[in-house]
Design a protein around this motif. Structure first.
Motif, PDB file in Angstrom:
ATOM      1  N   SER A 102     -70.596 -99.894  63.673  1.00  0.00           N
ATOM      2  CA  SER A 102     -69.470-100.129  62.759  1.00  0.00           C
ATOM      3  C   SER A 102     -68.383 -99.089  62.994  1.00  0.00           C
ATOM      4  O   SER A 102     -68.636 -98.034  63.590  1.00  0.00           O
ATOM      5  N   ARG A 103     -67.176 -99.387  62.507  1.00  0.00           N
ATOM      6  CA  ARG A 103     -66.049 -98.491  62.720  1.00  0.00           C
ATOM      7  C   ARG A 103     -66.175 -97.223  61.866  1.00  0.00           C
ATOM      8  O   ARG A 103     -66.623 -97.283  60.728  1.00  0.00           O
TER       9      ARG A 103
ATOM     10  N   ASN B 155     -64.913 -94.292  59.497  1.00  0.00           N
ATOM     11  CA  ASN B 155     -63.881 -94.063  58.480  1.00  0.00           C
ATOM     12  C   ASN B 155     -64.187 -92.720  57.843  1.00  0.00           C
ATOM     13  O   ASN B 155     -64.969 -92.617  56.908  1.00  0.00           O
TER      14      ASN B 155
ATOM     15  N   ALA C 257     -66.628-104.682  59.830  1.00  0.00           N
ATOM     16  CA  ALA C 257     -65.928-104.939  61.087  1.00  0.00           C
ATOM     17  C   ALA C 257     -66.662-104.259  62.236  1.00  0.00           C
ATOM     18  O   ALA C 257     -67.107-103.113  62.127  1.00  0.00           O
TER      19      ALA C 257
ATOM     20  N   ARG D 175     -63.501 -99.901  51.972  1.00  0.00           N
ATOM     21  CA  ARG D 175     -64.456 -99.284  52.898  1.00  0.00           C
ATOM     22  C   ARG D 175     -65.591-100.233  53.239  1.00  0.00           C
ATOM     23  O   ARG D 175     -66.053-100.291  54.386  1.00  0.00           O
TER      24      ARG D 175
ATOM     25  N   ARG E  42     -65.461-103.488  53.329  1.00  0.00           N
ATOM     26  CA  ARG E  42     -64.968-104.494  54.277  1.00  0.00           C
ATOM     27  C   ARG E  42     -64.821-103.894  55.675  1.00  0.00           C
ATOM     28  O   ARG E  42     -65.110-104.550  56.683  1.00  0.00           O
ATOM     29  N   LEU E  43     -64.371-102.625  55.724  1.00  0.00           N
ATOM     30  CA  LEU E  43     -64.194-101.973  57.006  1.00  0.00           C
ATOM     31  C   LEU E  43     -65.521-101.812  57.733  1.00  0.00           C
ATOM     32  O   LEU E  43     -65.597-101.962  58.959  1.00  0.00           O
ATOM     33  N   LYS E  44     -66.572-101.503  56.981  1.00  0.00           N
ATOM     34  CA  LYS E  44     -67.886-101.304  57.596  1.00  0.00           C
ATOM     35  C   LYS E  44     -68.426-102.591  58.212  1.00  0.00           C
ATOM     36  O   LYS E  44     -69.244-102.559  59.132  1.00  0.00           O
TER      37      LYS E  44
END
Length: 387
Positions: free
Chosen positions: A287-288, A290, A245, A239, A241-243
């Motif tokens: 940010s994306r 999730n 992006a 999560r 790392r996703l944030k």
């Protein structure tokens, strides 16, 4: 270069580094999904055998594994090659027989010399009112009694792998266990009565009673907690790392959502409104998103999902709602159509049933922006579907 700590290298080495495991045995272990020493130490016993010494085989239930001290009386080779080889034995109460098929007479004469006393451990059976033990698991001198475990764990097996093979390899694997730095909160560990990780693995492979095989056993509880904790940490890192992006902010005006809420014959719940506000904040961020929306059946998740799709439409985009089955996709279309009309947006259904001109027309409407929200099955992920 591997980021794995060096003290863990032995657990991730080739399986052939374990005692008694060659290339052939290693291949057989793959049937248990065991490819590294690490896999073996986490293959826990599922039962246990009590091999405590008993005075006699008489009175023991058929099928029970017993260990008994007995005198070798006589050898009785089979009259035919296919006939079993029998060895008469006598314990403190009476005579019983050991049965061997496809036996090597010279070997049996060596391990069971007439007049000697041997420890025999195996499954008690009965044939023609005579107690028998076929192919004993252990035949030992009395002086070697320590070689027979009083309590023996039982592991899952596959072709080419026996309990003795597993036990021998596990003994080697357990000797490689490192003493890891503790990562559980000391107060929680003490309150739960959990051992260290290394001790927990050792205890899990050395059950003394059936209670030690239960999920509530301290060693197994500890290992289960470690697994869940590692899983949560892994998800947390993913999560994080996703944030990092970059996302595409979708800032809605709220106009379409207000129109839908006003058309409802009931008031949206506080939880629904809170959820859509949180989703709107996520969609408007750089940010994306999730997020998982969770709720009981009938709690109004579909309404919240539709309002989230309207945020995309309000920001000059499109939305797609995928259902696992065509029946459910059609139900969503039927249920959401009145809300879409209230908001003045267009809905289209796309499933695997759509062929030829009908499918082409839907794809063109989607690509040109005439369709605001697409509802469908996995068909919405096909390569020719463009938004």
């Amino acid at each position: 270069m591997s980021s794995r700590p060096e003290l863990l290298f032995p657990l991730f080495a080739d399986l052939s580094t374990l005692t008694g495991v060659g290339s052939k045995t290693a291949k057989s272990f793959s049937g248990l999904q065991v490819f590294r020493p690490r896999d073996l130490i986490f293959t826990l016993p599922q039962s246990l055998i009590d091999r405590s010494l008993v005075a006699t085989v008489y009175g023991q239930p058929t099928g029970k594994i017993v260990t008994v001290s007995a005198l070798v009386l006589a050898h009785r080779p089979g009259a035919r090659k296919s006939a079993p080889y029998r060895v008469d034995m006598e314990d403190s109460r009476g005579v019983f027989q050991l049965i061997f098929f496809h036996a090597r007479a010279d070997y049996l004469a060596k391990v069971l010399p007439v007049g000697s006393t041997r420890l025999i451990s195996g499954k008690v059976e009965s044939f023609d009112q005579l107690i028998q033990i076929a192919h004993p698991d252990y035949i030992l001198d009395v002086e070697d009694s320590a070689s027979i475990p009083a309590i023996e764990p039982v592991y899952p097996l596959t072709a080419g792998i026996t309990q003795k093979t597993v036990a021998k390899a596990l003994g080697s694997a357990l000797a490689k266990l490192p003493e890891l730095e503790e990562w559980i909160d000391p107060a929680q560990k003490a309150r739960s009565g959990w051992p260290s990780w290394r001790h927990a693995v050792q205890m899990a492979h050395q059950p003394r009673t059936m209670a030690d095989l239960m999920a509530a056993a301290p060693a197994r509880q500890r290992l289960a907690y470690d697994e869940f904790m590692a899983h949560q940490l892994t998800l947390g890192l993913a999560r994080a790392r996703l944030k990092k992006a970059a996302g595409r902010p979708s800032m809605g005006t709220g106009l379409l959502r207000r129109a839908v809420l006003a058309s409802l014959p009931y008031q949206a719940t506080v939880a629904q409104l809170r959820s859509i506000d949180e989703i709107a904040a996520d969609m408007g961020a750089a940010s994306r998103m999730n997020r998982l929306l969770q709720g009981d059946v009938g709690s109004g998740k579909t309404l919240v999902a539709f309002l989230a799709l309207l945020i995309a439409v309000e920001s000059k985009g499109q939305g797609v709602l995928m259902a696992p089955t065509e029946i459910l996709a059609r139900q969503h279309l039927e249920g959401l159509q009145p809300l879409a009309e209230a908001a003045g947006v267009s809905l289209t259904l796309l499933t695997g049933r759509d062929k030829g001109k009908d499918r082409l027309a839907k794809l063109q409407a989607l690509q040109t922006g005439q369709t605001d929200i697409l509802i469908g099955t996995h068909a919405v992920f096909q390569t020719d579907v463009a938004f």
